[in-house]
Scaffold this motif. Structure first.
Motif, short mmCIF file in Angstrom:
data_model
loop_
_atom_site.label_atom_id
_atom_site.label_comp_id
_atom_site.label_asym_id
_atom_site.label_seq_id
_atom_site.Cartn_x
_atom_site.Cartn_y
_atom_site.Cartn_z
N GLY A 44 6.94 63.16 -35.62
CA GLY A 44 5.50 64.01 -34.88
C GLY A 44 4.33 63.69 -35.64
N MET A 45 4.40 62.51 -36.57
CA MET A 45 3.28 62.33 -37.44
C MET A 45 1.96 61.66 -36.60
SD MET A 45 4.93 61.63 -40.88
CE MET A 45 5.99 60.26 -40.02
N ILE A 46 0.87 62.03 -36.97
CA ILE A 46 -0.38 61.36 -36.42
C ILE A 46 -1.07 61.04 -37.98
CG2 ILE A 46 -2.64 61.68 -35.37
CD1 ILE A 46 -1.00 64.16 -34.11
N ALA A 50 -1.51 56.78 -43.41
CA ALA A 50 -0.35 56.64 -44.23
C ALA A 50 0.23 55.22 -43.85
CB ALA A 50 0.50 57.63 -44.21
N GLU A 51 0.23 55.20 -42.40
CA GLU A 51 1.00 53.96 -41.72
C GLU A 51 0.22 52.74 -41.64
OE1 GLU A 51 4.03 53.77 -41.01
OE2 GLU A 51 4.84 55.58 -40.23
N LEU A 52 -1.05 52.69 -41.70
CA LEU A 52 -1.90 51.59 -41.39
C LEU A 52 -2.97 51.27 -42.36
CD1 LEU A 52 -1.62 51.74 -37.47
CD2 LEU A 52 -0.59 50.11 -38.77
N ILE A 259 10.35 57.47 -48.37
CA ILE A 259 10.53 58.27 -47.37
C ILE A 259 9.23 59.27 -47.07
CG2 ILE A 259 12.94 58.77 -47.60
CD1 ILE A 259 12.02 61.70 -48.82
N TYR A 260 9.30 60.44 -46.11
CA TYR A 260 8.25 61.23 -45.80
C TYR A 260 8.76 62.59 -45.56
CZ TYR A 260 9.22 59.52 -41.11
OH TYR A 260 9.75 58.98 -40.09
N VAL A 261 8.27 63.57 -45.98
CA VAL A 261 8.98 64.92 -45.46
C VAL A 261 7.70 65.78 -44.65
CG1 VAL A 261 10.31 65.18 -47.45
CG2 VAL A 261 8.20 66.07 -47.67
N GLY A 271 12.52 61.82 -43.33
CA GLY A 271 12.61 60.52 -42.57
C GLY A 271 12.16 59.50 -43.52
N ALA A 272 12.28 58.35 -43.10
CA ALA A 272 13.06 57.86 -41.96
C ALA A 272 13.85 56.60 -42.44
CB ALA A 272 12.74 57.87 -40.44
N THR A 273 14.94 56.26 -42.06
CA THR A 273 15.57 54.75 -42.18
C THR A 273 14.87 53.94 -41.39
OG1 THR A 273 17.32 55.12 -40.90
CG2 THR A 273 17.74 55.76 -43.17
N LEU A 314 15.47 55.18 -31.78
CA LEU A 314 15.19 53.63 -31.54
C LEU A 314 13.70 53.71 -31.31
CD1 LEU A 314 18.00 52.60 -29.48
CD2 LEU A 314 17.85 52.38 -32.05
N ARG A 315 13.05 52.86 -32.37
CA ARG A 315 11.56 52.52 -32.33
C ARG A 315 11.44 51.33 -31.60
NH1 ARG A 315 12.91 53.24 -37.94
NH2 ARG A 315 11.76 55.00 -39.12
N PRO A 316 10.53 51.18 -30.89
CA PRO A 316 10.20 49.69 -30.16
C PRO A 316 9.29 48.82 -31.03
CG PRO A 316 8.75 51.44 -29.16
CD PRO A 316 9.40 52.09 -30.29
N TYR A 340 6.31 50.77 -32.21
CA TYR A 340 7.03 50.82 -33.51
C TYR A 340 7.06 52.17 -34.21
CZ TYR A 340 9.13 48.95 -37.99
OH TYR A 340 9.76 48.87 -39.06
N ARG A 341 6.30 52.16 -35.24
CA ARG A 341 6.25 53.38 -35.95
C ARG A 341 5.17 54.54 -35.60
NH1 ARG A 341 8.87 53.24 -41.35
NH2 ARG A 341 7.62 54.90 -41.74
N ASN A 342 4.41 54.16 -34.78
CA ASN A 342 3.17 54.80 -34.43
C ASN A 342 3.16 55.39 -32.80
OD1 ASN A 342 1.92 54.41 -37.04
ND2 ASN A 342 2.00 52.25 -36.55
N1 GLY Z 1 6.32 57.00 -38.08
C1 GLY Z 1 7.43 57.24 -39.04
C2 GLY Z 1 8.70 56.50 -38.69
O1 GLY Z 1 8.32 55.71 -37.88
O2 GLY Z 1 9.44 56.53 -39.32
#
Ligand code: GLY
Length: 405
Positions: A44-46, A50-52, A259-261, A271-273, A314-316, A340-342
């Motif tokens: 549930g992260m916005i 951190a991601e991009l 990881i992140y908490v 998470g996450a693997t 499962l991320r797409p 994907y992760r976002n």
């Molecule tokens: N956005 C974090 C993850 O996909 O693990």
């Protein structure tokens, strides 16, 4: 206009709600329950920075647009539904640890990814560099091994379960129809044009069909080869910790190297693997142990916390790592996937871009055109035994995959 959307995740519901508000007659078809795919499996992260990072890629621009849209999206969905989604703009700390090995395991640019030095792309007007002392003052549970941190105050989180309830309510109130436990089997075409989506129960006719089925996007049949972009599943596992008596939850999302908490009400998600394991959503003991080990490396006091839950989702993902948002080679057929992760971060921007495409034929992000691939089918590993990039002998056993398909 009649629209049928396949997938009741945050993307499908967000698009459906936006279109319904604009006057379209919208049906959302969901193979299981609303939000039961990547949406509620996510943290549930916005987390645009951190991601991009702060690069000038179309994806980062899209992330920034989504980030801007989030407060209004929350206000609107809460007002329409009467459901609080627990939007918390508490910011993220991206910690670099002295002893961690170099390299990064998540999709973004991260201070620890460059050996503890903040990545220049991750800096911007609203990003601050913190010393170890400052970082530990903000998050006292952080390990003494911390070398420093980046502070991204604009980052936020939401409760994904509440978000799904709110979106479903708002969508239905706007006149939308949600059909759960109804799997889209194929897209029906006539003269090369998509005319609806067939399920085991009915043919749902539409002027526009949208596949927003996350990792299951490639599975819809009835289309010529190459009509759908090669989306594959990338497994992610999360464990959820609850504090022992007297312990206090972190106030912010905290990222380590691996990881992140994420604090959520009375619990902490770890998470996450990141693993290519086909459509396997089993919970693995290795992932469980690895996540706990990583979490105590970042915050040693977590050793005493209890494990309340463990799940996998499962991320797409796409071969180039970018989303797929737009028209396909089949008239009347659109795709909104590859987040994907976002997926959570992007959701309001996905709804905006897709509704402008469908209602106004405006294409704001041509870089995400689903027709950019060569038409070959994706290679989806049949099981965990075929997982790409398992690092032999490496401590984690979980690694990002970088080579596409
Ligand atoms: N956005 C974090 C993850 O996909 O693990």
């Amino acid at each position: 206009m009649n629209v049928v959307i396949v997938g009741a995740g945050v993307a499908g519901l967000g698009i459906g709600w936006k279109l319904a508000k604009a006057g379209a007659k919208v049906k959302v078809l969901e193979r299981a329950q609303a939000g039961s795919g990547a949406t509620t499996a996510s943290g549930g992260m916005i987390a645009a920075t951190a991601e991009l990072g702060h690069s000038e890629t179309p994806e980062a621009a899209f992330a920034r647009r989504a980030n801007e849209l989030w407060p209004g999206f929350v206000a609107d969905v809460e007002a329409q539904s009467g459901v609080s989604v627990d939007y918390r703009k508490n910011g993220s700390l991206m910690a670099a640890l002295k002893s961690e090995h170099r390299g990064h395991s998540h999709g973004g640019e991260h201070p620890a990814a460059s050996g503890g030095q903040p990545n220049p792309h991750a800096q911007g007007a609203d990003i601050a560099m913190l010393t170890a002392e400052e970082a530990r003052a903000m998050e006292p549970m952080l390990t003494e091994d911390v070398a420093g941190a980046l502070w991204a105050p604009h980052e936020a989180t939401i409760n994904t379960h509440a978000l799904v309830r709110a979106l479903v309510t708002a969508f239905v109130k706007a006149g939308g129809k949600l059909l759960i436990n109804e799997t889209a089997v194929l897209v029906e075409t006539e003269g090369g044009r998509a005319i609806g989506v067939r399920t085991p129960f009915a043919l749902h006719r539409a002027d526009a069909c949208v596949i927003a089925a996350g990792a299951w996007t490639f599975g819809v049949e009835g289309l010529p080869p190459g009509a759908l972009p090669p989306v594959i599943p990338v497994k992610g596992e999360i464990v959820v910790l609850t504090p022992p008596a007297g312990a206090v939850l972190p106030k912010h999302v905290v990222w380590g190297n691996e990881i992140y908490v994420v604090p959520r009400a009375d619990r902490l998600l770890v998470g996450a693997t990141v693993e290519r394991a086909g459509f396997d959503t089993s919970k693995s003991p290795e992932a469980y142990r690895w996540l706990l080990r990583q979490s105590t490396g970042l915050m040693p006091a977590l050793e005493d916390w209890n494990v309340a839950e463990h799940w996998a989702g499962l991320r797409p993902a796409t071969p180039d790592g970018l989303p797929v948002l737009g028209a396909t080679a089949v008239d009347g057929l659109y795709v909104a996937s590859g987040q994907y992760r976002n997926g959570i971060l992007f959701a309001p921007a996905v709804a905006e871009v897709m509704s402008r495409l469908i209602l106004e034929r405006a294409n704001d992000f041509p870089a995400f055109d689903p027709r950019r691939f060569d038409g070959s089918a994706p290679h989806v590993p049949a099981s965990v035994n075929e997982t790409a990039h398992r690092a032999p002998g490496k401590d984690s056993g979980f690694q990002e995959w970088h080579t596409g398909f």
